[in-house]
Structures are given as structure tokens and as C-alpha cells.
Design a protein around this motif. Structure first.
Motif, PDB file in Angstrom:
ATOM      1  N   LEU A  38       3.678 -34.816  22.363  1.00 55.99           N
ATOM      2  CA  LEU A  38       4.176 -33.504  21.817  1.00 55.99           C
ATOM      3  C   LEU A  38       3.506 -32.138  22.463  1.00 55.99           C
ATOM      4  CD1 LEU A  38       6.097 -32.899  19.204  1.00 55.99           C
ATOM      5  CD2 LEU A  38       4.205 -32.260  18.081  1.00 55.99           C
ATOM      6  N   VAL A  39       4.533 -31.446  22.237  1.00 55.10           N
ATOM      7  CA  VAL A  39       3.851 -29.908  22.986  1.00 55.10           C
ATOM      8  C   VAL A  39       4.153 -28.782  21.937  1.00 55.10           C
ATOM      9  CG1 VAL A  39       4.272 -28.289  25.017  1.00 55.10           C
ATOM     10  CG2 VAL A  39       4.740 -30.810  25.491  1.00 55.10           C
ATOM     11  N   VAL A  40       2.783 -28.291  21.763  1.00 59.24           N
ATOM     12  CA  VAL A  40       2.863 -26.711  20.712  1.00 59.24           C
ATOM     13  C   VAL A  40       2.974 -25.727  21.054  1.00 59.24           C
ATOM     14  CG1 VAL A  40       1.850 -26.890  18.258  1.00 59.24           C
ATOM     15  CG2 VAL A  40       1.880 -29.412  19.167  1.00 59.24           C
ATOM     16  N   SER A  41       3.091 -25.193  21.215  1.00 56.65           N
ATOM     17  CA  SER A  41       2.886 -23.468  21.552  1.00 56.65           C
ATOM     18  C   SER A  41       2.074 -22.579  20.205  1.00 56.65           C
ATOM     19  CB  SER A  41       4.601 -22.975  21.821  1.00 56.65           C
ATOM     20  OG  SER A  41       3.787 -21.323  22.322  1.00 56.65           O
ATOM     21  N   GLY A  42       0.656 -22.286  20.520  1.00 58.01           N
ATOM     22  CA  GLY A  42       0.387 -22.301  19.258  1.00 58.01           C
ATOM     23  C   GLY A  42       0.197 -22.979  18.098  1.00 58.01           C
ATOM     24  N   THR A  43       1.160 -22.510  17.300  1.00 58.56           N
ATOM     25  CA  THR A  43       1.634 -23.813  15.784  1.00 58.56           C
ATOM     26  C   THR A  43       3.350 -24.062  16.086  1.00 58.56           C
ATOM     27  OG1 THR A  43       1.616 -21.867  14.410  1.00 58.56           O
ATOM     28  CG2 THR A  43      -1.110 -22.862  14.881  1.00 58.56           C
ATOM     29  N   ARG A  44       3.808 -23.730  17.559  1.00 62.82           N
ATOM     30  CA  ARG A  44       5.092 -23.774  17.273  1.00 62.82           C
ATOM     31  C   ARG A  44       5.386 -25.539  18.287  1.00 62.82           C
ATOM     32  NH1 ARG A  44       8.661 -19.630  14.788  1.00 62.82           N
ATOM     33  NH2 ARG A  44       6.998 -18.196  13.165  1.00 62.82           N
ATOM     34  N   ILE A  45       6.187 -25.669  17.572  1.00 65.10           N
ATOM     35  CA  ILE A  45       7.257 -27.460  18.302  1.00 65.10           C
ATOM     36  C   ILE A  45       8.238 -26.730  18.577  1.00 65.10           C
ATOM     37  CG2 ILE A  45       8.765 -29.397  18.050  1.00 65.10           C
ATOM     38  CD1 ILE A  45       6.028 -30.543  16.257  1.00 65.10           C
ATOM     39  N   LYS A  46       9.142 -26.921  19.748  1.00 64.22           N
ATOM     40  CA  LYS A  46      10.286 -26.980  19.943  1.00 64.22           C
ATOM     41  C   LYS A  46      11.302 -28.246  19.591  1.00 64.22           C
ATOM     42  CE  LYS A  46      13.722 -25.039  24.006  1.00 64.22           C
ATOM     43  NZ  LYS A  46      13.728 -24.106  25.059  1.00 64.22           N
ATOM     44  N   PRO A  47      11.777 -28.133  18.434  1.00 66.53           N
ATOM     45  CA  PRO A  47      13.273 -29.564  19.152  1.00 66.53           C
ATOM     46  C   PRO A  47      14.443 -29.012  19.752  1.00 66.53           C
ATOM     47  CG  PRO A  47      13.506 -27.871  16.581  1.00 66.53           C
ATOM     48  CD  PRO A  47      12.393 -27.050  17.622  1.00 66.53           C
ATOM     49  N   VAL A  48      14.996 -30.452  20.003  1.00 70.43           N
ATOM     50  CA  VAL A  48      15.640 -30.464  21.399  1.00 70.43           C
ATOM     51  C   VAL A  48      16.794 -31.384  20.505  1.00 70.43           C
ATOM     52  CG1 VAL A  48      16.721 -31.197  23.257  1.00 70.43           C
ATOM     53  CG2 VAL A  48      14.280 -30.355  23.221  1.00 70.43           C
ATOM     54  N   ASP A  49      18.014 -30.532  20.635  1.00 69.33           N
ATOM     55  CA  ASP A  49      18.993 -30.723  20.065  1.00 69.33           C
ATOM     56  C   ASP A  49      18.997 -31.457  17.889  1.00 69.33           C
ATOM     57  OD1 ASP A  49      20.702 -30.249  21.780  1.00 69.33           O
ATOM     58  OD2 ASP A  49      20.555 -32.134  22.166  1.00 69.33           O
ATOM     59  N   GLY A  50      18.671 -30.766  17.263  1.00 69.70           N
ATOM     60  CA  GLY A  50      17.547 -30.755  15.915  1.00 69.70           C
ATOM     61  C   GLY A  50      16.820 -32.066  16.029  1.00 69.70           C
ATOM     62  N   VAL A  81      -0.429 -25.107  24.360  1.00 66.53           N
ATOM     63  CA  VAL A  81      -1.096 -24.148  25.142  1.00 66.53           C
ATOM     64  C   VAL A  81      -0.721 -22.541  24.500  1.00 66.53           C
ATOM     65  CG1 VAL A  81       0.498 -26.345  26.831  1.00 66.53           C
ATOM     66  CG2 VAL A  81       2.103 -24.109  24.776  1.00 66.53           C
ATOM     67  N   ASP A  82      -1.127 -22.041  25.265  1.00 67.66           N
ATOM     68  CA  ASP A  82      -1.062 -20.658  24.521  1.00 67.66           C
ATOM     69  C   ASP A  82       0.642 -20.142  23.625  1.00 67.66           C
ATOM     70  OD1 ASP A  82      -0.940 -17.076  24.804  1.00 67.66           O
ATOM     71  OD2 ASP A  82      -2.455 -18.811  25.127  1.00 67.66           O
ATOM     72  N   ALA A  83       0.267 -19.475  22.755  1.00 64.73           N
ATOM     73  CA  ALA A  83       1.720 -19.352  21.917  1.00 64.73           C
ATOM     74  C   ALA A  83       2.543 -18.280  22.724  1.00 64.73           C
ATOM     75  CB  ALA A  83       0.954 -18.288  20.797  1.00 64.73           C
ATOM     76  N   ALA A 121      -3.282 -28.044  15.311  1.00 68.35           N
ATOM     77  CA  ALA A 121      -3.344 -26.881  15.899  1.00 68.35           C
ATOM     78  C   ALA A 121      -3.621 -25.884  15.051  1.00 68.35           C
ATOM     79  CB  ALA A 121      -1.393 -27.043  16.019  1.00 68.35           C
ATOM     80  N   GLU A 122      -2.942 -25.071  13.440  1.00 71.29           N
ATOM     81  CA  GLU A 122      -3.083 -24.579  12.887  1.00 71.29           C
ATOM     82  C   GLU A 122      -4.221 -24.376  12.546  1.00 71.29           C
ATOM     83  OE1 GLU A 122      -1.659 -22.228  11.032  1.00 71.29           O
ATOM     84  OE2 GLU A 122       0.728 -22.976  11.074  1.00 71.29           O
ATOM     85  N   TRP A 123      -5.474 -25.420  12.840  1.00 71.08           N
ATOM     86  CA  TRP A 123      -6.914 -24.906  12.921  1.00 71.08           C
ATOM     87  C   TRP A 123      -7.216 -24.484  14.457  1.00 71.08           C
ATOM     88  CZ3 TRP A 123     -11.003 -28.501  15.153  1.00 71.08           C
ATOM     89  CH2 TRP A 123     -12.024 -27.969  14.390  1.00 71.08           C
ATOM     90  N   LEU A 124      -7.190 -25.288  15.274  1.00 67.72           N
ATOM     91  CA  LEU A 124      -7.492 -24.791  16.215  1.00 67.72           C
ATOM     92  C   LEU A 124      -7.044 -22.672  16.436  1.00 67.72           C
ATOM     93  CD1 LEU A 124      -6.634 -27.846  18.155  1.00 67.72           C
ATOM     94  CD2 LEU A 124      -9.013 -26.512  17.939  1.00 67.72           C
ATOM     95  N   TRP A 125      -5.919 -22.723  15.647  1.00 68.05           N
ATOM     96  CA  TRP A 125      -5.697 -21.406  15.859  1.00 68.05           C
ATOM     97  C   TRP A 125      -6.174 -20.581  15.208  1.00 68.05           C
ATOM     98  CZ3 TRP A 125      -2.444 -18.621  19.141  1.00 68.05           C
ATOM     99  CH2 TRP A 125      -1.746 -17.727  18.399  1.00 68.05           C
ATOM    100  N   VAL A 126      -7.431 -20.636  14.617  1.00 73.10           N
ATOM    101  CA  VAL A 126      -7.375 -20.029  13.412  1.00 73.10           C
ATOM    102  C   VAL A 126      -8.798 -19.877  13.476  1.00 73.10           C
ATOM    103  CG1 VAL A 126      -5.407 -19.620  11.737  1.00 73.10           C
ATOM    104  CG2 VAL A 126      -8.015 -20.993  11.257  1.00 73.10           C
ATOM    105  N   THR A 127      -9.400 -20.853  14.298  1.00 69.01           N
ATOM    106  CA  THR A 127     -11.173 -21.192  14.345  1.00 69.01           C
ATOM    107  C   THR A 127     -11.493 -20.635  15.211  1.00 69.01           C
ATOM    108  OG1 THR A 127     -10.765 -23.084  12.639  1.00 69.01           O
ATOM    109  CG2 THR A 127     -13.053 -22.460  13.450  1.00 69.01           C
ATOM    110  N   ARG A 128     -12.067 -20.056  16.105  1.00 75.35           N
ATOM    111  CA  ARG A 128     -12.279 -19.113  17.177  1.00 75.35           C
ATOM    112  C   ARG A 128     -13.837 -18.943  17.013  1.00 75.35           C
ATOM    113  NH1 ARG A 128      -7.453 -17.428  19.999  1.00 75.35           N
ATOM    114  NH2 ARG A 128      -5.479 -18.928  18.743  1.00 75.35           N
TER     115      ARG A 128
END
Length: 302
Positions: A38-50, A81-83, A121-128
Motif C-alpha cells: 500500500l503506497v502512502v504519501s505522508g498520511t494519505r492514500i490514492k484510491p483507484v476508481d473508489g 513516501v514524502d507528502a 504513517a500518522e505516528w511517523l509523520w508527527v514523531t520527528r
């Protein structure tokens, strides 16, 4: 009755914790074309056709590899990957809240894997930076630990939050009522169960009583555990309860709630069918609590 929130925790995966630091095992699974990512950009995912899209390791971009575990005879990973990837893409990258409408119907991998990936991903994003010495943190153990140069190790945290349906009157009678509240920022007609975070040194039952009294002025006595639901928005575990009211006068705090009111079953059914009462989404434990009290399914949702 199977409650809707249980769909989000069904079909749990083996988290394979013993293999998170096993480089040889990880390399073997990454080379396996059956593995899914699953590819996550920052804390987001890109759905494909819903639909939440999982790719093979060969199709995955470079990034932090996070081992989610094993299920259905294959390994499951996330690559964070990077946001900026999401910002630069013209496609629709959604946070977890935006994925909830179809998450429970994700037949390929199921919601627990997605919750696991986005929670980390959320934890990695805020815990620098290290909270003890301020040095930068670096991931290890397949993204499940962060360590600084001074050897201080950080682990993912989950915040316990209570969510409750509060009832008044003879249980099961036509006069029995349940308490729901609404925030000022919500659309007209939207009501939900009350909720709040557990404070240090507080039992879950006392957290229920405190939150209800703070937000609505209603005093709660008996508290009964109902169930729980992972809710990484960004890092909560929702613990559901049923509370019995000792008092019924409502005084909203005007800070968290704009309004709170009691509903009988007949009122709830009539208003929900008319579309003037909008209840929580079907996959949430809030919906389960309401329908458990009501005694069946109700029409409409947010």
C-alpha cells in the motif's frame, strides 16, 4: 445482531512482529510477487476508481518500507513516501476519514491492514524528534520503532478514548430515551453519541461519567462496557460503553457541543426516516451503540 463497527476489525492479519528486524526474511518476502504493498504519501492514500489499491513490490516506489504482516498466504507492506508526492499529483489522495465510506467493503485486504498502515504513517509523520533529547529520530524494526543517536527508542502510541450511549428510563420501555449531542460545525440535523479522551490516572468508567457531565450536565451512574474499535484518526482506540443516567437535565458546555437532547425510539425512527436526524456512519462504533440501544437498524447516516 452483528454490529457495523465489527466489520472494521474482522479478518485481522498476523502482524509478524518477530520478523520486523529480520532482514533476510523481509528481503525474501519483498521479492515475492505475491506480496502486496500500500503506497502512502505522508498520511494519505490514492484510491483507484473508489477502491483502495495494493500493488506488487516491483510496482512500489522507493520509500520507507513498513511490514504490516501476513494474511492469505502472502506478506503485506506499506511504503511511506514524502507528502509532496500527493501534493504534486493531480489525483485524489485521501486521508483515512475520506476512505471510510468504502473501507469496510475492501475485499482484497480488509480494513485492519489499512488501519495499521495509516496509523503508523500518522505516528511517523508527527514523531520527528526525540522527546527526551531533541535529536532527530530514525525508523527501524520495519517502521515500528524510532530511535535517536543517543539510543532513546520511541514506540507507536494509541490514545484511549471513551464513546458512550447514555440512556434514561425503564430499559426497553417506550419511554426509554438515549442522549445524543451535536457540534456547531456539523451540518444541520447531525447528532452522535458523546465521546472524549481518558485522562491520566482515570478509569474508563470514570472517563465516561466525567465526559458526559462536562459536555451535557447529565450525571451518569452505572457504566457497562460494549466493545471497542481501532480509530487511527490519528491515533485512538475507541472504547464503547452504555451509561445509565442518574439525572436528565441538560446543560451543554457551549465549547464542545452546540446542543444535546434525549430521543425516544419512536422519535429517533421518525426523524431518521424523514432525514432530519442524521446519525453516525454505519461502520463506526457510534452507530453500533445507537442501534444496539434502538434494537435494530436505522435509516440514513452522515
Amino acid at each position: 445482531m452483528t454490529y457495523q463497527h465489527e466489520r472494521l476489525s474482522a479478518n485481522a492479519h498476523d502482524r509478524s512482529g518477530a520478523h520486523r528486524a529480520d532482514d533476510a526474511w523481509l528481503a525474501e518476502r519483498w521479492a515475492d510477487e505475491r506480496s502486496r504493498v500500500l503506497v502512502v504519501s505522508g498520511t494519505r492514500i490514492k484510491p483507484v476508481d473508489g477502491v483502495i489499491s495494493w500493488v506488487s513490490p516491483a510496482e512500489a516506489p522507493d520509500g520507507l518500507r513498513v511490514l504490516l504482516g501476513e494474511q492469505d498466504g502472502r506478506a503485506w507492506f506499506a511504503v511511506v513516501v514524502d507528502a509532496d508526492v500527493a501534493r504534486a499529483d493531480q489525483g485524489e489522495w485521501a486521508p483515512l476519514r475520506g476512505l471510510l465510506p468504502f473501507l469496510a467493503d475492501d475485499a482484497l485486504a480488509g480494513a485492519p491492514l489499512v488501519f495499521h498502515a495509516l496509523g503508523l504513517a500518522e505516528w511517523l509523520w508527527v514523531t520527528r524528534f526525540c522527546p527526551r533529547c531533541g535529536e532527530p529520530l530514525q525508523p527501524r524494526s520495519s517502521g515500528h520503532e524510532l530511535a535517536c543517536v543517543n539510543g532513546h527508542v520511541q514506540f507507536p502510541r494509541t490514545d484511549p478514548a471513551v464513546i458512550m450511549v447514555v440512556t434514561s428510563g425503564e430499559p426497553g420501555s417506550a419511554d426509554e430515551r438515549c442522549l445524543l449531542g451535536r457540534q456547531a460545525v456539523w451540518p444541520e440535523g447531525r447528532y452522535s453519541t458523546l465521546a472524549g479522551f481518558c485522562e491520566p490516572g482515570e478509569t474508563l468508567e470514570d472517563a465516561v461519567r466525567r465526559e458526559v457531565q462536562e459536555e451535557s450536565g447529565v450525571v451518569v451512574g452505572e457504566v457497562e462496557y460494549f466493545g471497542n474499535q481501532p480509530w487511527p484518526l490519528p491515533a485512538s482506540l475507541m472504547l464503547g460503553f452504555i451509561g445509565r443516567a442518574v439525572t436528565t437535565d441538560i446543560t451543554v458546555d457551549d465549547h464542545e457541543l452546540e446542543d444535546a437532547r434525549w430521543f425516544t425510539r419512536a422519535e429517533m425512527k421518525e426523524l431518521a426516516e424523514a432525514g432530519t436526524l442524521l446519525l453516525p456512519r454505519g461502520v463506526s462504533i457510534s452507530r453500533s451503540l445507537v442501534e444496539h440501544w434502538y434494537g435494530g437498524e436505522l435509516p440514513g447516516s452522515w
